[in-house]
Design a protein around this motif. Structure first.
Motif, PDB file in Angstrom:
ATOM      1  N   MET A  29       0.776  -1.100   0.157  1.00 47.58           N
ATOM      2  CA  MET A  29       0.009  -0.024   0.044  1.00 47.58           C
ATOM      3  C   MET A  29       0.872   1.224   0.028  1.00 47.58           C
ATOM      4  O   MET A  29       0.453   2.268  -0.655  1.00 47.58           O
ATOM      5  N   TYR A  33       0.666   4.561  -2.355  1.00 48.47           N
ATOM      6  CA  TYR A  33       0.392   5.853  -2.285  1.00 48.47           C
ATOM      7  C   TYR A  33       1.838   6.510  -2.398  1.00 48.47           C
ATOM      8  O   TYR A  33       1.749   7.888  -2.870  1.00 48.47           O
ATOM      9  N   SER A 156     -10.111   6.929   1.743  1.00 47.55           N
ATOM     10  CA  SER A 156      -9.131   5.803   1.711  1.00 47.55           C
ATOM     11  C   SER A 156      -8.805   5.127   2.954  1.00 47.55           C
ATOM     12  O   SER A 156      -8.900   3.801   2.921  1.00 47.55           O
ATOM     13  N   TYR A 160      -9.660   1.381   3.886  1.00 46.45           N
ATOM     14  CA  TYR A 160      -8.839   0.318   4.196  1.00 46.45           C
ATOM     15  C   TYR A 160      -9.221  -0.335   5.560  1.00 46.45           C
ATOM     16  O   TYR A 160      -8.756  -1.519   5.925  1.00 46.45           O
ATOM     17  N   GLN A 215     -11.483   1.081  -4.060  1.00 42.05           N
ATOM     18  CA  GLN A 215     -10.415   0.615  -4.629  1.00 42.05           C
ATOM     19  C   GLN A 215      -9.270   0.473  -3.564  1.00 42.05           C
ATOM     20  O   GLN A 215      -8.514  -0.521  -3.906  1.00 42.05           O
ATOM     21  N   THR A 216      -9.422   1.082  -2.428  1.00 40.06           N
ATOM     22  CA  THR A 216      -8.547   0.911  -1.487  1.00 40.06           C
ATOM     23  C   THR A 216      -9.020  -0.550  -0.937  1.00 40.06           C
ATOM     24  O   THR A 216      -7.832  -1.277  -0.591  1.00 40.06           O
ATOM     25  N   GLN A 217     -10.133  -0.985  -0.659  1.00 39.39           N
ATOM     26  CA  GLN A 217     -10.191  -2.283  -0.152  1.00 39.39           C
ATOM     27  C   GLN A 217      -9.887  -3.297  -1.174  1.00 39.39           C
ATOM     28  O   GLN A 217      -9.425  -4.310  -0.760  1.00 39.39           O
ATOM     29  N   LYS A 220      -6.244  -4.412  -0.995  1.00 43.89           N
ATOM     30  CA  LYS A 220      -6.080  -5.079   0.085  1.00 43.89           C
ATOM     31  C   LYS A 220      -6.471  -6.431  -0.396  1.00 43.89           C
ATOM     32  O   LYS A 220      -5.623  -7.511  -0.222  1.00 43.89           O
ATOM     33  N   GLY A 240      -3.324   0.766  -9.275  1.00 43.96           N
ATOM     34  CA  GLY A 240      -3.849   1.136  -7.954  1.00 43.96           C
ATOM     35  C   GLY A 240      -3.489   2.870  -8.018  1.00 43.96           C
ATOM     36  O   GLY A 240      -4.435   3.668  -7.707  1.00 43.96           O
ATOM     37  N   PHE A 244      -6.464   5.951  -8.129  1.00 39.53           N
ATOM     38  CA  PHE A 244      -6.233   7.079  -7.167  1.00 39.53           C
ATOM     39  C   PHE A 244      -5.918   8.413  -7.724  1.00 39.53           C
ATOM     40  O   PHE A 244      -6.793   9.319  -7.379  1.00 39.53           O
TER      41      PHE A 244
END
Length: 263
Positions: A29, A33, A156, A160, A215-217, A220, A240, A244
């Motif tokens: 992650m 970022y 986000s 998460y 998309q954050t989930q 994961k 990703g 974002f």
């Protein structure tokens, strides 16, 4: 006309799995970022150059190149769906940085408006869909950026940490975004209408916000599905960051219009 999103990650089914925090997930992650942050930084630099260097401004906004900047990201996204069936880390990285570059140059229009305001030059009464801009200065840009960053971070973080599986909303969000994109294209050929433009921009903001959390989930889930597949994870890092970045830009544009409009 870049109110769209690329959601290849959302095509992966998200099953029930252990999403407890571990070093591998944090590293993955963080990679996403970090790439997003570098993309935002590059886009900001390009926007400033495009808005403050007269020869570049004339080239980007006063020549046929403006159509490449305007429609290039969309062409790249749809083209990649056909020509990148088995994307590589290098190919997905080229796609990401190409879209960042084009969107960054396109954002230079806000810098142009800020420069005009700083020089005391009246802004055009209609800058988009009949919406009048009266306060599109550098202060407004900074406020919009900070609001977008805070909203993005909160969405986000929720995506998460939430225990609720929100992957079911993925297909709805994608289809709704495609519908909004089609409506925005149709709106180009219709008489300028501020109410219609606000409806479109409001829908873009809500959908982009939903994409950030979803998309954050999904990232994961994708990490656990592809754990150990370094090539696949490298590709997912690029996609990703791309999802974002596009959502961030869409949210920023809506907030800029809200803060700078008299409507």
């Amino acid at each position: 006309m870049n109110d769209f999103n690329f959601a290849r990650a959302g095509q992966m089914p998200a099953g029930a799995m252990d999403t407890s925090v571990d070093a591998g997930l944090r590293k993955f992650m963080l990679g996403v970022y970090n790439k997003l942050a570098l993309g935002i930084l590059l886009a900001g630099v390009l926007a400033y150059v495009a808005g403050t260097v007269p020869p570049v401004t004339a080239l980007i906004f006063g020549s046929p190149l403006q159509y490449v900047v305007q429609w290039g990201p969309i062409a790249l996204i749809f083209g990649s769906m056909f020509f990148m069936r088995n994307p590589s880390p290098i190919g997905s990285a080229i796609l990401y940085w190409s879209i960042v570059t084009l969107l960054g140059l396109g954002l230079g229009i806000w810098v142009v408006m800020a420069e005009l305001q700083a020089q005391g030059t009246p802004l055009a009464a209609e800058t988009r869909g009949g919406i009048e801009m009266v306060n599109a200065g550098y202060t407004t840009i900074m406020k919009a950026f900070l609001i977008t960053a805070v909203a993005f971070g909160g969405l986000s973080l929720w995506g998460y940490t939430t225990k609720k599986n929100i992957s079911a909303f993925g297909n709805f969000i994608i289809m709704a975004m495609i519908g909004v994109f089609g409506l925005s294209v149709l709106n180009i050929f219709m008489p300028p209408s501020a109410p219609m433009e606000w409806i479109i921009m409001g829908a873009v903001f809500v959908l982009s916000a939903g994409i950030v959390a979803w998309q954050t989930q999904e990232l994961k889930f994708s990490y656990y599905q592809m754990e150990g597949d370094h090539r696949g994870l490298a590709v997912m890092t690029n996609y990703g960051a791309l999802n974002f970045f596009i959502s961030f830009v869409n949210m920023f544009r809506v907030i800029m219009m809200l803060l700078s409009s008299r409507d």
